[in-house]
Scaffold this active site. Structure first.
Site, PDB file in Angstrom:
ATOM      1  N   GLY A 134       0.845  -1.202   0.153  1.00 53.68           N
ATOM      2  CA  GLY A 134      -0.062  -0.015  -0.060  1.00 53.68           C
ATOM      3  C   GLY A 134       0.891   1.305   0.003  1.00 53.68           C
ATOM      4  O   GLY A 134       0.337   2.231   0.065  1.00 53.68           O
ATOM      5  N   CYS A 135       2.018   1.018  -0.013  1.00 53.73           N
ATOM      6  CA  CYS A 135       2.934   2.292  -0.160  1.00 53.73           C
ATOM      7  C   CYS A 135       3.699   2.334  -1.443  1.00 53.73           C
ATOM      8  O   CYS A 135       4.225   1.240  -1.953  1.00 53.73           O
ATOM      9  CB  CYS A 135       4.277   2.236   1.073  1.00 53.73           C
ATOM     10  SG  CYS A 135       3.470   2.107   2.718  1.00 53.73           S
ATOM     11  N   GLN A 136       3.926   3.617  -1.840  1.00 54.47           N
ATOM     12  CA  GLN A 136       4.735   3.756  -3.091  1.00 54.47           C
ATOM     13  C   GLN A 136       6.146   3.580  -2.802  1.00 54.47           C
ATOM     14  O   GLN A 136       6.902   3.095  -3.601  1.00 54.47           O
ATOM     15  CB  GLN A 136       4.559   5.199  -3.712  1.00 54.47           C
ATOM     16  CG  GLN A 136       3.616   5.153  -4.818  1.00 54.47           C
ATOM     17  CD  GLN A 136       3.696   6.365  -5.798  1.00 54.47           C
ATOM     18  OE1 GLN A 136       4.746   6.511  -6.670  1.00 54.47           O
ATOM     19  NE2 GLN A 136       2.945   7.148  -5.938  1.00 54.47           N
ATOM     20  N   SER A 137       6.430   3.688  -1.288  1.00 53.15           N
ATOM     21  CA  SER A 137       7.645   3.485  -1.000  1.00 53.15           C
ATOM     22  C   SER A 137       7.542   2.300  -0.031  1.00 53.15           C
ATOM     23  O   SER A 137       6.492   1.902   0.473  1.00 53.15           O
ATOM     24  CB  SER A 137       8.360   4.500  -0.292  1.00 53.15           C
ATOM     25  OG  SER A 137       7.303   5.056   0.576  1.00 53.15           O
ATOM     26  N   GLY A 183      -0.496   4.567   2.771  1.00 56.92           N
ATOM     27  CA  GLY A 183       0.405   3.643   3.071  1.00 56.92           C
ATOM     28  C   GLY A 183       0.825   3.870   4.768  1.00 56.92           C
ATOM     29  O   GLY A 183       0.930   2.763   5.410  1.00 56.92           O
TER      30      GLY A 183
END
Lengths: 405, 148
Positions: B54-57, B124
């Site tokens: 759920g995080c781009q990172s 995220g």
């Protein structure tokens, strides 16, 4: 010559501020902003003559149908399709590719058949074909690209085989900006009788697309990436293919005669336009194409080349910045990473400076895998952007570097 | 592990620390600094099992339970994310399962994190928080005395 001040005054959103700073909009690859004339056109549909298309005897329906079919003709002229029957309205590029993958698959694909895509495709031109492969037991083959960002055409020729049924390739890579040499893809395939689908989502808005001169069999694009409304797109197909393919959706308007025993389908292009279409979107798209013609497609292309050259030079001067996608033939998209700084950190700080870029994989994870990275920062420019904005990006990137080092 | 501050006190102190900055650049600068002080996860736990979706990172979160309290260590490949992760750990790590499950993290809104982070990033953050609560629930369900 484009008068940039006049052009920018056509786009209200470009004058907005974000976090109190002037917006620098460099995410045109994701979606473009809309000129006032498009917004007015869509509004006019609902304020002046709204009625459902191809349905009623009344004046409102007639006028809407006329405007809708007028928009189809504008699209036909814009991509130089031979016939209006070959221009089908859809919800967008993704909708178009899914439709073709389904219908083409139903009609032509057998277990063991091969479908060729490239390593630089958007997921929208990969996943529908994978679904088809799962459904029919066919096999996906992939044209690789080199580190510069150009497709390996020698490898492509090796992939073509008697089992190849279709080649689906992008016109322009959304993640790298590469303009694909389509004629070199289409020629060899056609010599073996294999049709080609071209994903024009990132290409159609940056210059000339002539589907007859290209001789592609299918060409698809989205309205919202070419200054038109969202939720409308185009599926062009040569008549000889579209007339052979079965419809992918059933419903009103796409039929000729319906009985419970048997239904016959309407003629092209209506066979593929089931239910009430997004006619307001189509009419808005038609107006967007008028707008581009009024500005001059050569002028747009020239200005975008100037912006690309300057952006490439400005960003290349930043120490530790690496550009991904250095093909000699590119649209004005610059994908990059800063040494030891995560793309998300870069994007977050640029955002706070009012600069809208995209970070991540750009729906092209295989491209990221090719370089062994998790994503990039992508600045995708278009004609309404300016040299000053590129300078703002350069300064912003330098600020990012100072914050994280 | 005995904590000096209550959940409320630590949240209020974070709100205080952020309140002196009006400018978002300054807020990011403290997040970057906080990220540097994050209790780093043992590299051997930086694997898929501890990765939060759920995080781009990327965020890795590793929990440990001593029968009373849950301790978290974590890391992220992006520095600003690491700062946010550090804040969550500062608030929740070392607390009882009950405290973690019931925690109302009002500081996120009060320091403007939720509004100022993009929706994907906000997700995220929320998925990390959800994951921390899930670990606490799992430990509570296992009963006491069982350590990871």
């Amino acid at each position: 010559m484009i008068d940039i001040d006049v052009v920018r005054s056509d786009f209200p959103v470009l004058h907005k501020k974000v976090y109190g700073k002037p917006l620098v909009y460099f995410d045109n690859g994701a979606t473009t902003q809309k000129p006032l004339c498009v917004l007015d056109e869509v509004r006019k549909v609902y304020t002046d003559y709204n009625g459902n298309v191809h349905r009623g005897v009344h004046a409102m329906s007639d006028r809407t149908s006329e405007a809708y079919e007028g928009a189809r003709e504008k699209v036909r002229l814009f991509i130089n399709a031979a016939k209006r029957e070959e221009v089908v309205f859809t919800s967008g590029t993704t909708g178009s590719i899914n439709a073709i993958a389904y219908s083409f698959g139903e009609r032509y694909i057998q277990p063991g058949d091969e479908i060729i895509v490239s390593e630089m495709e958007h997921h929208a031109n990969i996943v529908p074909w994978q679904i088809l492969c799962q459904r029919k037991g066919s096999v996906l083959k992939v044209i690789p690209f080199n580190d510069q960002g150009d497709l390996d055409l020698d490898e492509y020729l090796k992939l073509l085989s008697p089992r190849t049924r279709i080649v689906a390739v992008t016109q322009v890579s959304n993640a790298l900006g590469t303009i694909v040499p389509l004629k070199e893809i289409i020629g060899p395939a056609h010599s073996m009788g294999i049709p080609i689908l071209v994903d024009g989502a990132q290409g159609v808005q940056h210059g000339f697309t002539d589907v007859q001169s290209l001789d592609c069999d299918f060409y698809v694009f989205s309205g919202h990436k070419i200054y038109g409304p969202t939720g409308i797109g185009i599926m062009y197909g040569k008549e000889k293919w579209l007339s052979e393919l079965p419809p992918y959706q059933g419903g009103g308007d796409m039929v000729d005669r319906v009985t419970f025993e048997k239904t016959t389908y309407n003629e092209l292009p209506f066979k593929f336009e089931a239910g009430t279409m997004n006619y307001a979107g189509a009419i808005g798209l038609g107006r967007a194409l008028d707008y581009l013609n009024e500005l001059g497609r050569n002028e747009i292309s020239d200005r975008e080349k100037t912006l690309l050259a300057y952006a490439t030079e400005r960003l290349s001067s930043v120490p530790g910045l690496r550009i991904y996608g250095q093909s000699a033939s590119k649209i004005c998209t610059v994908s990059f990473l800063l040494e030891n700084i995560h793309q998300y950190d870069t994007g977050m700080i640029l955002d706070k400076l009012g600069i809208a870029v995209r970070t991540g994989t750009h729906c092209a994870q295989p491209v990221m895998e090719h370089y062994g990275i998790d994503g990039t920062v992508r600045a995708s420019l278009c004609f309404y952007n300016t040299i000053e904005e590129i300078d703002a990006l350069g300064t912003g990137i330098e600020k990012v570097i100072s914050m994280f080092s | 592990m005995k904590l000096e501050m209550t959940l409320k006190e630590v949240q209020d102190s974070i709100i205080d620390e952020f309140s002196v900055f009006d400018d978002w650049m300054d807020k990011y600068n403290i997040l970057i600094e906080m990220g540097k002080e994050l209790p780093m996860i043992d590299p051997k736990f930086k694997v898929k099992d501890y990765l939060i979706e759920g995080c781009q990172s990327k965020v890795w979160l590793y929990p440990q339970y001593d029968g009373k309290a849950v301790t978290f260590t974590a890391d992220s490949d992006a520095i600003i994310t690491r700062g946010i992760v550090a804040l969550l750990i500062r608030v929740l790590s070392g607390r009882t399962t009950e405290e973690i499950i019931m925690a109302d993290l009002y500081f996120i809104d009060r320091i403007g994190l939720r509004q100022n982070l993009s929706p994907t990033r906000s997700n995220g953050l929320l998925s990390m928080l959800r994951q921390m609560k899930l670990y606490a629930m799992a430990y509570k369900a296992q009963g006491s005395g069982q350590s990871q």
